[in-house]
Design an enzyme around this catalytic site. Structure first.
Site, PDB file in Angstrom:
ATOM      1  CG  ASP A   1      36.706 -22.405 -40.748  1.00 34.73           C
ATOM      2  OD1 ASP A   1      36.413 -23.569 -40.421  1.00 34.73           O
ATOM      3  OD2 ASP A   1      37.256 -22.120 -41.823  1.00 34.73           O
TER       4      ASP A   1
ATOM      5  CD  GLU B   1      33.099 -22.869 -38.193  1.00 35.92           C
ATOM      6  OE1 GLU B   1      33.469 -23.929 -38.730  1.00 35.92           O
ATOM      7  OE2 GLU B   1      32.500 -21.964 -38.816  1.00 35.92           O
TER       8      GLU B   1
END
EC number: 3.1.26.3
Length: 251
Positions: A72, A144
């Site tokens: 992320d 992610e």
């Protein structure tokens, strides 16, 4: 003659016999899609492992949660750098909603669908039966985690290449198509000098595999709206669309 079984690529762990795995053929297929051959394949396998596939005691060590946390941050950095380079005349206020649009879970899930990676996710039979391979949050988390795995194995440049490939359709789409109601409502609030929209869960009903969420959104003291959806994200989008309509349509 008994046919030979395909070789399995297993996570290396101490004293565990039945760890999540991929066939060698599947591992090569994933690496071909990503455009990177891993020096440490276990890292990629971990990125593809949903927490449901391992025991709760092993979740931190063997599932993709920690890699998701890292990926992320890498994604935000790459997208922010890309926007700074491509949108040189835009202010921070203009860049922020664009960034949010490209790093949200829905955008990550769309990248997974674009690349055809969902079928390689490792998850429990129950998770699969409940629609886990299509669930936006699951796909977004895995994407992610893959970014985090690539970053650990090969660095930022290789992670950037994967993001450019996975997000290509979204980068090429007209800006209006890339925005959802939540983004548009946020931009409206920022343009009015107001605080960001505030979302609250009013109710959750239904079984775990088919929940219904009721969400309320407010923008300061300008108004509020309530809507439902099959996920928190969908309910938030629906509520944002209703509020935006009430705030921007002529009275």
């Amino acid at each position: 003659m008994t046919p030979t079984r395909p070789k399995r690529t297993r996570l290396r762990s101490k004293g565990k016999a039945n760890q999540p795995s991929l066939t060698d053929a599947d591992l090569k297929s994933v690496e071909a899609i990503l455009g990177h051959k891993f020096k440490t394949p276990d890292t990629l396998i971990r990125a593809l492992t949903h927490p449901s596939a391992v025991s709760s005691a092993d979740s931190v060590r063997l599932s993709n949660q920690r890699l998701e946390f890292l990926g992320d941050r890498v994604l935000n950095l790459v997208i922010a750098d890309r926007l700074i380079d491509r949108r040189r005349l835009e202010s921070e206020g203009d860049l922020a909603p664009r960034l949010n649009g490209f790093v949200k879970k829905g955008a990550c899930a769309e990248a997974m669908r674009h690349l055809g990676l969902s079928k390689y996710l490792i998850m429990s039979d129950g998770e699969i039966a409940s629609g886990g391979r299509e669930r936006e949050s699951t796909l977004g988390d895995a994407c992610e985690a893959i970014i985090g795995a690539i970053y650990l194995d090969a660095g930022l440049s290789t992670a950037r290449k994967f993001i450019e490939k996975g997000w290509a359709p979204q980068f090429q789409a007209p800006l209006a198509e890339a925005k959802d109601p939540k983004t548009l409502l946020q931009e409206w609030a920022q343009g009015q000098g107001l605080p960001l929209p505030d979302y609250d869960v009013l109710n959750r009903s239904g079984p775990d595999h088919a929940p219904t969420y009721e969400i309320q959104v407010r923008v300061d003291n300008r108004g509020s709206a309530v809507a439902v959806g099959s996920s928190k994200r969908d309910a938030e989008r629906n509520a944002a669309a209703l509020l935006l309509k009430s705030l921007t349509e002529p009275k």
